[in-house]
Design an enzyme around this catalytic site. Structure first.
Site, mmCIF file in Angstrom:
data_model
loop_
_atom_site.group_PDB
_atom_site.id
_atom_site.type_symbol
_atom_site.label_atom_id
_atom_site.label_comp_id
_atom_site.label_asym_id
_atom_site.label_seq_id
_atom_site.Cartn_x
_atom_site.Cartn_y
_atom_site.Cartn_z
ATOM 1 N N GLU A 68 0.812 -1.131 -0.079
ATOM 2 C CA GLU A 68 0.265 -0.005 -0.050
ATOM 3 C C GLU A 68 1.012 1.367 0.020
ATOM 4 O O GLU A 68 1.761 1.367 0.830
ATOM 5 C CB GLU A 68 -0.867 0.072 1.302
ATOM 6 C CG GLU A 68 -1.875 -1.030 1.300
ATOM 7 C CD GLU A 68 -2.614 -0.901 2.774
ATOM 8 O OE1 GLU A 68 -3.141 -0.098 3.001
ATOM 9 O OE2 GLU A 68 -2.453 -2.112 3.645
ATOM 10 N N ARG A 303 6.270 -13.548 9.071
ATOM 11 C CA ARG A 303 6.953 -12.043 8.725
ATOM 12 C C ARG A 303 8.193 -12.074 9.358
ATOM 13 O O ARG A 303 8.453 -12.910 10.385
ATOM 14 C CB ARG A 303 5.943 -10.994 9.254
ATOM 15 C CG ARG A 303 5.500 -10.901 10.734
ATOM 16 C CD ARG A 303 4.434 -9.872 11.089
ATOM 17 N NE ARG A 303 4.893 -8.632 10.956
ATOM 18 C CZ ARG A 303 4.193 -7.818 10.132
ATOM 19 N NH1 ARG A 303 3.141 -8.237 9.352
ATOM 20 N NH2 ARG A 303 4.820 -6.635 10.011
ATOM 21 N N LYS A 313 4.671 0.495 10.530
ATOM 22 C CA LYS A 313 4.675 1.777 9.673
ATOM 23 C C LYS A 313 4.184 2.913 10.590
ATOM 24 O O LYS A 313 4.841 3.944 10.534
ATOM 25 C CB LYS A 313 3.807 1.703 8.562
ATOM 26 C CG LYS A 313 4.326 0.960 7.230
ATOM 27 C CD LYS A 313 3.391 1.343 6.128
ATOM 28 C CE LYS A 313 3.672 0.214 5.127
ATOM 29 N NZ LYS A 313 2.483 -0.164 4.132
#
Ligand code: ATP
Ligand code: MG
Length: 621
Positions: A68, A303, A313
């Protein structure tokens, strides 16, 4: 995110790259079975009819990297990039660069540019068979709308006018089945009309949503009629004000994969519970001949969690916005722009990704694994240099008698002890002077030597009155000296170290080794040393798990994560030197570690170096 407790990872730096992993096995088995061998590709993303018009897909597999555009990429994304682009490269496929820009908020061209830059910098591209596979999910809004209408017509979706709270309450939980919405029984015609009204802006934001119609009693809560479209009056950076309804991520993502002929849709473990909906949706759309078949499959991997690092983020943005760091490219951040500025290389990050491998189990990777990959990739290819980071002057008291006050002696050293075939220029030597005064590290002198200390200390008188002479030490590539004393200022601070040179001990001359010394120290001559700003970076957090368990990560900020010093470096790093430092060049400063000439601030007039990492692993200690 993982709920597993952090554990101490096995810091096995010498482990060979993993030859295989579960994803490779899946791909190899698909290739062997020809799972996608007869599928067509229309040349661009599109629906079933579009692809049927094309030839057999020339790419054996298709993966995708789907960020994104709402922030800067970090080391966790690098794992995903290396994985997706690496698998495509290794199996005759292509990895699509796709911006998942279906959420109209929080997206920005600045992020798009930095993401493309980062992927290219890491060494990957999205070209294959003469085509650029660069895609934007927002270009699929028309198809997504059509897919939603199809689901409604086929009785697989309905417009729900319950409030958000009612919907939440009626979803049930793990032990309790959900309660069907009173709107669930509407006819396809009623639903279609309502949905079109939603799209035409006839209803307020949040007044209703389109939901899939699956099973309110499904054990997997993600299958209890998940929402697929919502009303949201927002201007989208690509489609402007064309839409006031936007698809939910869980609906959009499988469709993006299907339109792009993705074969293996690789994502992180938190999406595992979404996989049944992924398959449900694509199975329904395939029944309606809307998408190409066989449809993509989703596979999950763990992850990356890296000690001493934050990869959220939101939290990274907080560090930047509250000025705890200098910007997104602060060399202490795990952002790819930060790592790059620090001096990390694409080769090091790729090796790191290879070494950590992929698995289905969450774990923590020790930060030293990243540093180890840097050392192992730089060691063979970067020039060596001497630098004194905390300089104090050493005066050779018998220099005038031996050579004459202003005489300088020529010394040299190999640019690299074992020059790499790709760097024939490293076979040369770097030259520098030796003179009456040289800079040495402050820590290379002690009045009274601690146990095991082999560097400079003056004569020592023991309790029985016997005197031991001052220690002898080799100045690397120069001569052997014997320490005779030191000068302190009024505050007791060391200002000068004194020593005598022992004749006929110059490195590389016959008999130089006649005198055995235990200590070898680095130095630069006062006469030709070049001043340099050196930024000594350390870990940004004092805690290995700065944000674990809801901890306030700001409270674990390391106050000493940056120390800037004025150092002296050897003249070969200066203008015209054999290893003249240009922005972004990497070096090994002997005894100190790996340093990078700062990409932005290092110029011929002012040398600026960043410490990337020390020579040895010091994190665990
Ligand atoms: P957000 O919370 O904003 O969605 P994100 O970290 O998931 O943040 P995306 O832009 O969605 O960011 O990520 C792009 C891709 O990178 C995704 O496929 C995601 O799974 C992967 N990714 C993100 N963080 C990690 C990580 N720590 N380790 C491995 N892959 C990651
Ligand atoms: Mg995400």
């Amino acid at each position: 995110m993982s709920s597993s407790t952090p554990h101490s990872p096995a810091a096995d730096k010498t482990e060979a790259p993993k030859p295989s992993n579960f994803l490779r096995q899946i791909i190899e088995s698909d290739l062997a079975q020809g799972s996608y061998a007869t599928r067509h590709w229309g040349g661009t993303p599109g629906d079933a009819a579009h692809h049927q018009d094309g030839a057999i897909d020339p790419s054996a597999i298709r993966t995708r990297f789907p960020p994104e555009p709402n922030g800067y990429l970090h080391i966790g994304h690098a794992k995903s990039i290396c994985l997706n682009f690496g698998l495509a490269r290794d199996y005759g496929g292509v990895c699509h660069m796709r911006f998942d820009d279906t959420n109209p908020e929080k997206e920005d061209q600045e992020y798009v540019d930095s993401i493309l830059d980062a992927v290219k910098w890491l060494g990957f591209n999205w070209e294959a068979n003469g085509t650029s596979h660069y895609y934007q999910a927002s270009n699929y809004f028309d198809f997504m709308y059509r897919a939603a209408e199809y689901l409604i017509e086929a009785g697989h979706a309905y417009v729900d006018e319950q409030s958000a709270e009612e919907m939440r309450a009626n979803r049930g939980d793990f032990g309790k089945p959900g309660i069907e919405s009173p709107y669930r029984g509407r006819t396809p015609a009623e639903n279609l009309q309502r949905f079109r009204e939603m799209a035409q802006g006839q209803h307020a934001d949040g007044a209703m949503v389109l939901r899939s119609k699956i099973d309110m009693a499904a054990p997997n809560i993600n299958l209890r009629d998940p929402a697929i479209y919502r009303i949201r009056r927002a201007t989208h950076h690509n489609t402007g004000d064309k839409w006031c309804i936007y698809p939910m991520y869980t609906f959009a993502h499988p469709i993006e994969d299907a339109l792009e002929n993705i074969t293996h849709s690789i994502c992180t473990l938190e999406f595992e519970d979404q996989r049944p909906f992924y398959d449900w949706l694509l199975d329904r759309l395939a029944e309606g001949d809307l998408i190409n078949t066989p449809h993509p499959r989703q596979y999950e991997f763990a992850r990356l969690n890296l000690t001493y690092v934050i990869t959220s983020k939101r939290k990274l943005a907080q560090l930047v916005n509250e000025h705890h760091v200098s910007g997104w490219d602060d060399p202490r951040l795990p952002t790819l722009v930060g790592l790059r500025r620090r001096g990390y290389t694409p080769e090091a990050i790729q090796l790191f990704a290879e070494r950590i491998g992929v698995s289905k189990a969450d774990s923590w990777i020790d930060y030293s694994t990243l540093e180890g990959a840097l050392r192992d990739t730089l060691d063979t290819v970067v020039p060596r240099a001497m630098a004194v980071l905390d300089p104090v002057k050493l005066v050779i008291t018998n220099w005038d008698a031996l050579y004459g006050e202003n005489v300088l002696d020529d010394c040299s050293a190999p640019i690299h002890p074992h020059p790499h075939a790709d760097h024939p220029e490293h076979a040369g030597r770097r030259s520098f002077k030796f003179g009456k005064a040289v800079w040495i590290e402050r820590s290379d002198y002690e009045d009274v030597p601690p146990k095991g200390y082999n560097r400079l200390y003056p004569p020592q008188t023991s309790q029985d009155g016997t005197t031991k002479p001052g220690n002898t030490v080799r100045l690397k590539y120069g001569h052997v000296i014997r320490c005779t004393g030191a000068v302190k200022d009024a505050a007791g601070q060391l200002t000068e170290v004194h020593a005598e040179l022992i004749p006929d001990t110059k490195s590389g001359t016959p008999g130089a080794d006649a005198i055995k010394v235990k200590g070898v120290i680095t130095w630069v001559a006062v006469a030709d040393a070049v001043p340099a700003e050196v930024r000594l970076y350390d870990r940004l957090f004092t805690d290995a798990y700065p944000d674990a368990g809801g901890k306030d990560f700001l409270s674990t900020l390391n106050p000493n994560s940056l120390k800037t010093v004025t150092a002296y470096v050897e003249p070969a790093l200066g203008t015209g030197g054999a290893i003249a430092a240009k922005a972004d060049d990497k070096f090994q400063f002997e005894r100190h570690g790996y340093f990078a000439a700062d990409r932005l601030d290092c110029t011929a007039d002012k040398l600026v170096f960043n410490r990337v990492t020390g020579l040895k692993d010091s994190w665990g200690k």
